[in-house]
Design a protein around this motif. Structure first.
Motif, PDB file in Angstrom:
ATOM      1  N   MET A 184       0.799  -1.217   0.000  1.00 36.43           N
ATOM      2  CA  MET A 184       0.000   0.000   0.000  1.00 36.43           C
ATOM      3  C   MET A 184       0.838   1.276   0.000  1.00 36.43           C
ATOM      4  O   MET A 184       0.364   2.327  -0.416  1.00 36.43           O
ATOM      5  CB  MET A 184      -0.921   0.018   1.232  1.00 36.43           C
ATOM      6  N   ALA A 185       2.069   1.197   0.460  1.00 40.08           N
ATOM      7  CA  ALA A 185       2.937   2.376   0.579  1.00 40.08           C
ATOM      8  C   ALA A 185       4.369   1.899   0.787  1.00 40.08           C
ATOM      9  O   ALA A 185       4.619   0.721   1.038  1.00 40.08           O
ATOM     10  CB  ALA A 185       2.491   3.251   1.755  1.00 40.08           C
ATOM     11  N   ARG A 186       5.309   2.839   0.668  1.00 43.45           N
ATOM     12  CA  ARG A 186       6.723   2.562   0.920  1.00 43.45           C
ATOM     13  C   ARG A 186       7.223   1.324   0.169  1.00 43.45           C
ATOM     14  O   ARG A 186       7.920   0.469   0.722  1.00 43.45           O
ATOM     15  CB  ARG A 186       6.975   2.403   2.423  1.00 43.45           C
ATOM     16  N   LEU A 187       6.886   1.219  -1.104  1.00 45.14           N
ATOM     17  CA  LEU A 187       7.267   0.040  -1.880  1.00 45.14           C
ATOM     18  C   LEU A 187       8.776  -0.190  -1.939  1.00 45.14           C
ATOM     19  O   LEU A 187       9.234  -1.329  -1.780  1.00 45.14           O
ATOM     20  CB  LEU A 187       6.687   0.117  -3.297  1.00 45.14           C
ATOM     21  N   PRO A 188       9.590   0.850  -2.187  1.00 43.00           N
ATOM     22  CA  PRO A 188      11.042   0.595  -2.228  1.00 43.00           C
ATOM     23  C   PRO A 188      11.567  -0.037  -0.947  1.00 43.00           C
ATOM     24  O   PRO A 188      12.384  -0.962  -0.988  1.00 43.00           O
ATOM     25  CB  PRO A 188      11.629   1.993  -2.464  1.00 43.00           C
ATOM     26  N   SER A 189      11.087   0.439   0.197  1.00 42.08           N
ATOM     27  CA  SER A 189      11.539  -0.106   1.472  1.00 42.08           C
ATOM     28  C   SER A 189      11.079  -1.547   1.651  1.00 42.08           C
ATOM     29  O   SER A 189      11.849  -2.415   2.081  1.00 42.08           O
ATOM     30  CB  SER A 189      10.999   0.757   2.617  1.00 42.08           C
ATOM     31  N   LEU A 190       9.833  -1.829   1.329  1.00 38.05           N
ATOM     32  CA  LEU A 190       9.298  -3.176   1.506  1.00 38.05           C
ATOM     33  C   LEU A 190       9.946  -4.179   0.564  1.00 38.05           C
ATOM     34  O   LEU A 190      10.155  -5.344   0.924  1.00 38.05           O
ATOM     35  CB  LEU A 190       7.782  -3.178   1.288  1.00 38.05           C
ATOM     36  N   LEU A 191      10.262  -3.729  -0.658  1.00 37.89           N
ATOM     37  CA  LEU A 191      10.755  -4.647  -1.684  1.00 37.89           C
ATOM     38  C   LEU A 191      12.269  -4.599  -1.852  1.00 37.89           C
ATOM     39  O   LEU A 191      12.820  -5.349  -2.665  1.00 37.89           O
ATOM     40  CB  LEU A 191      10.065  -4.340  -3.021  1.00 37.89           C
ATOM     41  N   GLY A 192      12.928  -3.724  -1.122  1.00 41.37           N
ATOM     42  CA  GLY A 192      14.380  -3.687  -1.153  1.00 41.37           C
ATOM     43  C   GLY A 192      14.965  -3.192  -2.458  1.00 41.37           C
ATOM     44  O   GLY A 192      16.000  -3.687  -2.909  1.00 41.37           O
ATOM     45  N   VAL A 193      14.319  -2.201  -3.071  1.00 37.57           N
ATOM     46  CA  VAL A 193      14.816  -1.620  -4.320  1.00 37.57           C
ATOM     47  C   VAL A 193      14.829  -0.108  -4.179  1.00 37.57           C
ATOM     48  O   VAL A 193      14.179   0.461  -3.292  1.00 37.57           O
ATOM     49  CB  VAL A 193      13.945  -2.030  -5.532  1.00 37.57           C
ATOM     50  N   ALA A 194      15.550   0.564  -5.073  1.00 37.16           N
ATOM     51  CA  ALA A 194      15.624   2.024  -5.010  1.00 37.16           C
ATOM     52  C   ALA A 194      14.300   2.658  -5.417  1.00 37.16           C
ATOM     53  O   ALA A 194      13.882   3.672  -4.845  1.00 37.16           O
ATOM     54  CB  ALA A 194      16.752   2.526  -5.918  1.00 37.16           C
ATOM     55  N   GLN A 195      13.627   2.045  -6.372  1.00 36.82           N
ATOM     56  CA  GLN A 195      12.376   2.583  -6.898  1.00 36.82           C
ATOM     57  C   GLN A 195      11.697   1.501  -7.722  1.00 36.82           C
ATOM     58  O   GLN A 195      12.354   0.674  -8.343  1.00 36.82           O
ATOM     59  CB  GLN A 195      12.662   3.804  -7.778  1.00 36.82           C
ATOM     60  N   VAL A 196      10.362   1.481  -7.688  1.00 40.07           N
ATOM     61  CA  VAL A 196       9.602   0.534  -8.508  1.00 40.07           C
ATOM     62  C   VAL A 196       8.980   1.307  -9.662  1.00 40.07           C
ATOM     63  O   VAL A 196       8.250   2.276  -9.453  1.00 40.07           O
ATOM     64  CB  VAL A 196       8.505  -0.169  -7.686  1.00 40.07           C
ATOM     65  N   THR A 197       9.271   0.892 -10.891  1.00 37.33           N
ATOM     66  CA  THR A 197       8.769   1.578 -12.078  1.00 37.33           C
ATOM     67  C   THR A 197       7.871   0.652 -12.887  1.00 37.33           C
ATOM     68  O   THR A 197       7.842  -0.574 -12.662  1.00 37.33           O
ATOM     69  CB  THR A 197       9.927   2.041 -12.975  1.00 37.33           C
ATOM     70  N   GLY A 198       7.185   1.229 -13.851  1.00 33.13           N
ATOM     71  CA  GLY A 198       6.322   0.437 -14.717  1.00 33.13           C
ATOM     72  C   GLY A 198       7.070  -0.674 -15.426  1.00 33.13           C
ATOM     73  O   GLY A 198       6.578  -1.802 -15.538  1.00 33.13           O
ATOM     74  N   ALA A 199       8.264  -0.382 -15.912  1.00 35.93           N
ATOM     75  CA  ALA A 199       9.047  -1.381 -16.637  1.00 35.93           C
ATOM     76  C   ALA A 199       9.463  -2.537 -15.740  1.00 35.93           C
ATOM     77  O   ALA A 199       9.606  -3.678 -16.211  1.00 35.93           O
ATOM     78  CB  ALA A 199      10.282  -0.735 -17.263  1.00 35.93           C
ATOM     79  N   MET A 200       9.645  -2.284 -14.444  1.00 36.51           N
ATOM     80  CA  MET A 200      10.061  -3.350 -13.536  1.00 36.51           C
ATOM     81  C   MET A 200       8.977  -4.399 -13.364  1.00 36.51           C
ATOM     82  O   MET A 200       9.273  -5.553 -13.037  1.00 36.51           O
ATOM     83  CB  MET A 200      10.442  -2.764 -12.175  1.00 36.51           C
ATOM     84  N   LEU A 201       7.729  -4.025 -13.585  1.00 37.03           N
ATOM     85  CA  LEU A 201       6.634  -4.973 -13.371  1.00 37.03           C
ATOM     86  C   LEU A 201       6.739  -6.187 -14.282  1.00 37.03           C
ATOM     87  O   LEU A 201       6.280  -7.271 -13.926  1.00 37.03           O
ATOM     88  CB  LEU A 201       5.276  -4.285 -13.582  1.00 37.03           C
ATOM     89  N   TYR A 202       7.317  -6.003 -15.468  1.00 32.87           N
ATOM     90  CA  TYR A 202       7.454  -7.146 -16.369  1.00 32.87           C
ATOM     91  C   TYR A 202       8.902  -7.601 -16.518  1.00 32.87           C
ATOM     92  O   TYR A 202       9.223  -8.393 -17.398  1.00 32.87           O
ATOM     93  CB  TYR A 202       6.809  -6.866 -17.739  1.00 32.87           C
TER      94      TYR A 202
END
Length: 315
Positions: A184-202
């Motif tokens: 729901m929030a703080r995705l980079p912290s939860l997933l251990g990445v610098a940033q989650v982008t559209g391209a990362m989804l695939y």
């Protein structure tokens, strides 16, 4: 296996684009203009079931299922290829590079046909360390990381009926258990990445890591076994005492319910903090016993298998 995906494109991701004047005309129907609390102009509208909010500084896509937008319903599992097509189609629709969009919410989920009514499965899903368990008549939620992450189990067909939405022919008359992991929030912290982008989804590696997290989150939930009166397994008085605790736990509806009763008694003042702690430990200790006194429930054995198969199949 993506469902709801919320994202934003800011002026940092694109240059020379007038969001209000150039992007708002692509909404259907044409967006409604207003102002936010600071007086900044905002245009809100939709692209089918997806809500879109546009300001001079960013375009936000939120409040809808990307899977439903792309595939027509979210009973289906939207994998990497479908996700890439969805991002490309959304880019064409909004005339923006949505592969650069920053993902602000992400749901990973699957609709699972099961043999028994969904509530039977909820009753066998017990405590999860460092999470708050909330069970309702037709759903079960676990909140953790200060509610930035949620695990959700619910009756999918019941949800469809409550929302007055059609149930696909394939799932009519079927028990369908929906299991989602919602970031729901703080995705980079939860997933251990610098940033989650559209391209990362695939991206294959990122996608597989999310499926593994989805599976492991389910595995981390303590399962409430059925209790069997197996006298051949009872060799000592201690075994008999443990069996008595287990029988009481079963009578009140399982480990979670038993601990809830103890907590309520402590709140009422019937038990001291020390007494309540000792009783909770006794219940937890008894429920950990295997050795023939307890047996895995058929419902959980079925769900274990289907969760494992889902990860293997959708990679």
């Amino acid at each position: 296996m993506y469902d709801t995906v919320e994202m934003k494109v800011t002026r940092a991701e694109v240059e020379g684009v007038d969001f209000i004047n150039e992007i708002a005309p692509y909404l259907n129907p044409e967006g409604v203009a207003s102002h936010d609390f600071s007086g900044t102009p905002v245009v809100t509208g939709h692209i089918d079931n997806l809500s879109v909010s546009i300001s001079p500084y960013q375009v936000r896509v939120k409040g809808g299922s990307l899977c439903k937008w792309m595939l027509g319903d979210n009973y289906q599992a939207m994998g990497r290829a479908d996700t890439q097509r969805a991002i490309e189609q959304l880019s064409d629709t909004l005339h923006l590079p949505m592969e650069r969009a920053i993902i602000t919410r992400l749901d990973v989920g699957l609709s699972i046909p099961v043999k028994q009514p969904c509530v039977n499965y909820f009753n066998h899903l017990g405590v999860l360390n460092y999470a708050q368990r909330l069970q309702q008549p037709n759903s079960l939620y676990y909140h953790r990381h200060s509610q930035a992450e949620r695990l959700c189990f619910y009756d999918k067909n019941r949800e469809q009926r409550d929302n007055r939405e059609a149930i696909p022919d394939l799932y009519r008359g079927v028990n369908v258990l929906r299991y989602e992991q919602r970031y729901m929030a703080r995705l980079p912290s939860l997933l251990g990445v610098a940033q989650v982008t559209g391209a990362m989804l695939y991206d294959e590696g990122f996608y597989i890591s999310l499926l593994n997290r989805w599976r492991e989150a389910y595995r981390a939930i303590k399962k409430v076994n059925d209790i069997t009166l197996n006298f051949q397994a009872m060799r000592t008085k201690r075994d008999l005492q443990t069996m008595g605790v287990l029988a009481m736990v079963e009578r009140v509806g399982g480990e979670v319910e038993m601990i809830a009763h103890i907590n309520e008694a402590q709140k009422r003042g019937d038990l001291t903090a020390k007494q309540a702690f000792d009783l909770r430990q006794a219940v937890k200790s008894a429920c950990k016993v295997r050795d023939g006194l307890t047996a895995p429930t058929e419902a959980i054995s079925e769900l274990d298998k289907k969760i494992a198969e889902a990860v293997r199949y959708y990679r």
